[in-house]
Design a protein around this motif. Sequence first.
Motif, PDB file in Angstrom:
ATOM      1  N   PRO A 221       8.364 -64.771 -40.328  1.00 46.21           N
ATOM      2  CA  PRO A 221       8.373 -64.655 -41.793  1.00 46.21           C
ATOM      3  C   PRO A 221       8.202 -63.193 -42.216  1.00 46.21           C
ATOM      4  O   PRO A 221       7.659 -62.362 -41.482  1.00 46.21           O
ATOM      5  CB  PRO A 221       7.167 -65.496 -42.226  1.00 46.21           C
ATOM      6  N   VAL A 222       8.656 -62.880 -43.411  1.00 47.02           N
ATOM      7  CA  VAL A 222       8.492 -61.542 -43.980  1.00 47.02           C
ATOM      8  C   VAL A 222       7.003 -61.255 -44.146  1.00 47.02           C
ATOM      9  O   VAL A 222       6.245 -62.099 -44.634  1.00 47.02           O
ATOM     10  CB  VAL A 222       9.219 -61.444 -45.334  1.00 47.02           C
ATOM     11  N   THR A 223       6.582 -60.059 -43.743  1.00 44.18           N
ATOM     12  CA  THR A 223       5.167 -59.711 -43.751  1.00 44.18           C
ATOM     13  C   THR A 223       4.746 -59.040 -45.057  1.00 44.18           C
ATOM     14  O   THR A 223       5.584 -58.579 -45.843  1.00 44.18           O
ATOM     15  CB  THR A 223       4.839 -58.756 -42.599  1.00 44.18           C
ATOM     16  N   ASN A 224       3.431 -58.962 -45.240  1.00 42.38           N
ATOM     17  CA  ASN A 224       2.891 -58.220 -46.378  1.00 42.38           C
ATOM     18  C   ASN A 224       3.345 -56.762 -46.355  1.00 42.38           C
ATOM     19  O   ASN A 224       3.654 -56.180 -47.398  1.00 42.38           O
ATOM     20  CB  ASN A 224       1.362 -58.258 -46.344  1.00 42.38           C
ATOM     21  N   GLY A 225       3.343 -56.173 -45.159  1.00 40.43           N
ATOM     22  CA  GLY A 225       3.754 -54.776 -45.064  1.00 40.43           C
ATOM     23  C   GLY A 225       5.187 -54.574 -45.489  1.00 40.43           C
ATOM     24  O   GLY A 225       5.503 -53.615 -46.222  1.00 40.43           O
ATOM     25  N   ALA A 226       6.077 -55.455 -45.055  1.00 40.27           N
ATOM     26  CA  ALA A 226       7.482 -55.352 -45.458  1.00 40.27           C
ATOM     27  C   ALA A 226       7.626 -55.587 -46.952  1.00 40.27           C
ATOM     28  O   ALA A 226       8.387 -54.888 -47.637  1.00 40.27           O
ATOM     29  CB  ALA A 226       8.317 -56.356 -44.668  1.00 40.27           C
ATOM     30  N   TYR A 227       6.888 -56.562 -47.481  1.00 43.13           N
ATOM     31  CA  TYR A 227       6.994 -56.849 -48.911  1.00 43.13           C
ATOM     32  C   TYR A 227       6.402 -55.711 -49.737  1.00 43.13           C
ATOM     33  O   TYR A 227       6.894 -55.395 -50.827  1.00 43.13           O
ATOM     34  CB  TYR A 227       6.297 -58.170 -49.244  1.00 43.13           C
ATOM     35  N   PRO A 258       2.691 -59.879 -55.576  1.00 39.60           N
ATOM     36  CA  PRO A 258       2.313 -61.265 -55.300  1.00 39.60           C
ATOM     37  C   PRO A 258       1.024 -61.659 -56.008  1.00 39.60           C
ATOM     38  O   PRO A 258       0.174 -60.813 -56.319  1.00 39.60           O
ATOM     39  CB  PRO A 258       2.139 -61.279 -53.777  1.00 39.60           C
ATOM     40  N   LEU A 259       0.881 -62.948 -56.253  1.00 39.18           N
ATOM     41  CA  LEU A 259      -0.323 -63.469 -56.885  1.00 39.18           C
ATOM     42  C   LEU A 259      -1.547 -63.088 -56.052  1.00 39.18           C
ATOM     43  O   LEU A 259      -1.503 -63.116 -54.812  1.00 39.18           O
ATOM     44  CB  LEU A 259      -0.220 -64.987 -57.005  1.00 39.18           C
ATOM     45  N   TYR A 260      -2.627 -62.709 -56.730  1.00 38.35           N
ATOM     46  CA  TYR A 260      -3.913 -62.310 -56.156  1.00 38.35           C
ATOM     47  C   TYR A 260      -3.929 -60.884 -55.613  1.00 38.35           C
ATOM     48  O   TYR A 260      -4.969 -60.428 -55.149  1.00 38.35           O
ATOM     49  CB  TYR A 260      -4.388 -63.292 -55.059  1.00 38.35           C
ATOM     50  N   TRP A 261      -2.805 -60.154 -55.668  1.00 44.99           N
ATOM     51  CA  TRP A 261      -2.802 -58.749 -55.264  1.00 44.99           C
ATOM     52  C   TRP A 261      -3.212 -57.877 -56.450  1.00 44.99           C
ATOM     53  O   TRP A 261      -2.886 -58.179 -57.594  1.00 44.99           O
ATOM     54  CB  TRP A 261      -1.414 -58.307 -54.829  1.00 44.99           C
ATOM     55  N   GLN A 267      -4.510 -48.272 -52.031  1.00 47.08           N
ATOM     56  CA  GLN A 267      -4.311 -49.461 -51.217  1.00 47.08           C
ATOM     57  C   GLN A 267      -4.190 -50.713 -52.078  1.00 47.08           C
ATOM     58  O   GLN A 267      -4.585 -50.734 -53.243  1.00 47.08           O
ATOM     59  CB  GLN A 267      -5.470 -49.620 -50.225  1.00 47.08           C
ATOM     60  N   TRP A 268      -3.638 -51.746 -51.472  1.00 43.96           N
ATOM     61  CA  TRP A 268      -3.528 -53.044 -52.121  1.00 43.96           C
ATOM     62  C   TRP A 268      -4.646 -53.946 -51.625  1.00 43.96           C
ATOM     63  O   TRP A 268      -4.903 -54.038 -50.417  1.00 43.96           O
ATOM     64  CB  TRP A 268      -2.174 -53.687 -51.806  1.00 43.96           C
ATOM     65  N   LEU A 269      -5.301 -54.613 -52.567  1.00 46.02           N
ATOM     66  CA  LEU A 269      -6.321 -55.601 -52.255  1.00 46.02           C
ATOM     67  C   LEU A 269      -5.842 -56.981 -52.680  1.00 46.02           C
ATOM     68  O   LEU A 269      -4.954 -57.111 -53.526  1.00 46.02           O
ATOM     69  CB  LEU A 269      -7.632 -55.274 -52.983  1.00 46.02           C
ATOM     70  N   ARG A 270      -6.445 -58.006 -52.125  1.00 48.87           N
ATOM     71  CA  ARG A 270      -6.155 -59.373 -52.554  1.00 48.87           C
ATOM     72  C   ARG A 270      -7.444 -60.177 -52.569  1.00 48.87           C
ATOM     73  O   ARG A 270      -8.409 -59.848 -51.869  1.00 48.87           O
ATOM     74  CB  ARG A 270      -5.136 -60.048 -51.631  1.00 48.87           C
ATOM     75  N   GLY A 274     -12.441 -66.475 -52.667  1.00 52.11           N
ATOM     76  CA  GLY A 274     -13.688 -65.881 -53.117  1.00 52.11           C
ATOM     77  C   GLY A 274     -14.036 -64.560 -52.490  1.00 52.11           C
ATOM     78  O   GLY A 274     -15.086 -63.983 -52.810  1.00 52.11           O
ATOM     79  N   VAL A 275     -13.193 -64.048 -51.598  1.00 47.81           N
ATOM     80  CA  VAL A 275     -13.453 -62.779 -50.927  1.00 47.81           C
ATOM     81  C   VAL A 275     -12.335 -61.802 -51.279  1.00 47.81           C
ATOM     82  O   VAL A 275     -11.151 -62.177 -51.262  1.00 47.81           O
ATOM     83  CB  VAL A 275     -13.523 -62.964 -49.397  1.00 47.81           C
ATOM     84  N   THR A 276     -12.687 -60.556 -51.592  1.00 47.12           N
ATOM     85  CA  THR A 276     -11.686 -59.514 -51.826  1.00 47.12           C
ATOM     86  C   THR A 276     -11.541 -58.695 -50.550  1.00 47.12           C
ATOM     87  O   THR A 276     -12.540 -58.274 -49.947  1.00 47.12           O
ATOM     88  CB  THR A 276     -12.110 -58.603 -52.988  1.00 47.12           C
ATOM     89  N   GLU A 277     -10.304 -58.475 -50.131  1.00 45.10           N
ATOM     90  CA  GLU A 277     -10.042 -57.783 -48.877  1.00 45.10           C
ATOM     91  C   GLU A 277      -8.769 -56.956 -48.988  1.00 45.10           C
ATOM     92  O   GLU A 277      -7.934 -57.192 -49.876  1.00 45.10           O
ATOM     93  CB  GLU A 277      -9.906 -58.792 -47.730  1.00 45.10           C
ATOM     94  N   VAL A 278      -8.620 -56.009 -48.096  1.00 48.31           N
ATOM     95  CA  VAL A 278      -7.383 -55.233 -48.014  1.00 48.31           C
ATOM     96  C   VAL A 278      -6.260 -56.165 -47.563  1.00 48.31           C
ATOM     97  O   VAL A 278      -6.446 -56.998 -46.664  1.00 48.31           O
ATOM     98  CB  VAL A 278      -7.538 -54.065 -47.022  1.00 48.31           C
TER      99      VAL A 278
END
Length: 444
Positions: A221-227, A258-261, A267-270, A274-278
């Motif tokens: 599948p297409v990755t976050n990095g590619a997107y 994308p939703l939640y980004w 940097q991009w967080l999501r 209930g947890v915020t992460e890179v």
Amino acid sequence: MTEHVTETAVDTEAFRERALASLLTARDRTTLLTSCVEGPDLTAQHSPLMSPLVWDLAHIGNQEELWLLRAVAGQDAIRPEIDSLYDAFEHPRAERPSLPLLSPEEARRYAAEVRGRALDVLASTAFQGTRLTEAGFAFGMIAQHEQQHDETMLITHQLRTGPRALTAPDPEPVPLFTGPAEVLVPGGPFTMGTSTEPWALDNERPAHRREVAPYWIDTTPVTNGAYQAFVEDGGYEEPRWWTAEGWDHIRRHAIRAPLYWRRDGGQWLRRRFGVTEVVPADEPVLHVCWYEADAYARWAGRRLPTEAEWEKAARFDPATGGSTRYPWGDADPAPEHANLGQRHLRPAPAGSYPAGESPLGVRQLIGDVWEWTASDFTPYPGFTAFPYKEYSEVFFGPDHKVLRGGSFAVDPVACRGTFRNWDYPVRRQIFSGFRTARSAPVAA
């Protein structure tokens, strides 16, 4: 004297054991999802797109009563006055919080009473004689229904605000995938759908011959990095990548990722349960709608695969010319094959699960993320609605796009190489991602 056990008897008891295990697994998950938060979180509507968790809980019990106690066993209704409250077609999700719903404790007692009676029915039902009972279909259908609502409730948990309520271990780390970016799928016929899978639902049937031209499809599948590269290249600002409807949708709703980004400095967080992460670059991208998937594919000089192309990549075995139940063969899913069953609360890195790849070498076709396809949700040739039109037939048409493969939130009982999901092209709260394809030259 040696007792003679017929093959039919063995099959019947195997299906009975499978049905029991599937029902118990589903109920354990339902209990987890409705016991990890307190009363207000159970009765609140966390999004107008979703039901209150307590509605899902009682609806699960009500459907089990309707099909296993009433339809299979012929029993009288336990609480006929609540049927309309938990009819998904009578009350849209936005209305459900205003209904006189059962309280959390009442819903739990009701679901438990139904389950106790249903297990008695399971123990005594002959798995033959009617289409509803053949191979335990009704019990498998109800196990799948409960697991589908468990996935819906997990989506609600992701939508809710507040501290983390669910935990699970992360998938095993894997080396960065360095295999081929795409796989060639040969043109020609293959068998799509099924006429033999005993618990397959009506829209998966019947098996039929489908012809496709040769094409290339992404290995993973297409990755976050590619997107992210699409996002940072101004993909959401360039109308040429979007359909007219998609462009209108993202502009009206100010969608930029994308939703939640969210962007935080460089940097991009999501937010994830209930947890915020890179945002992890090597995971399949998640929570994108069909319009976003289609736009990315255009930007990348590719396209979304059709549903038939997706299924051929997942099931076709060039060595035999046949179609398997799953990409890895006919065996039921095991942990080494795919990320399923809420075992983890995230997709595994792209390239994971080599034991689950298809004979053509395509990976992660089952589990991790639902994959948008280019196709509208339509019936197969020879389709017959069973056991009720509202499961599939009322959704056929151009309003819904097909998703295939299942996500980390899908239980194996509700996931097969033939399983079909569908949703509106604007939906992003679901655990949806995608892979892309491109047509290949046809040999002279």
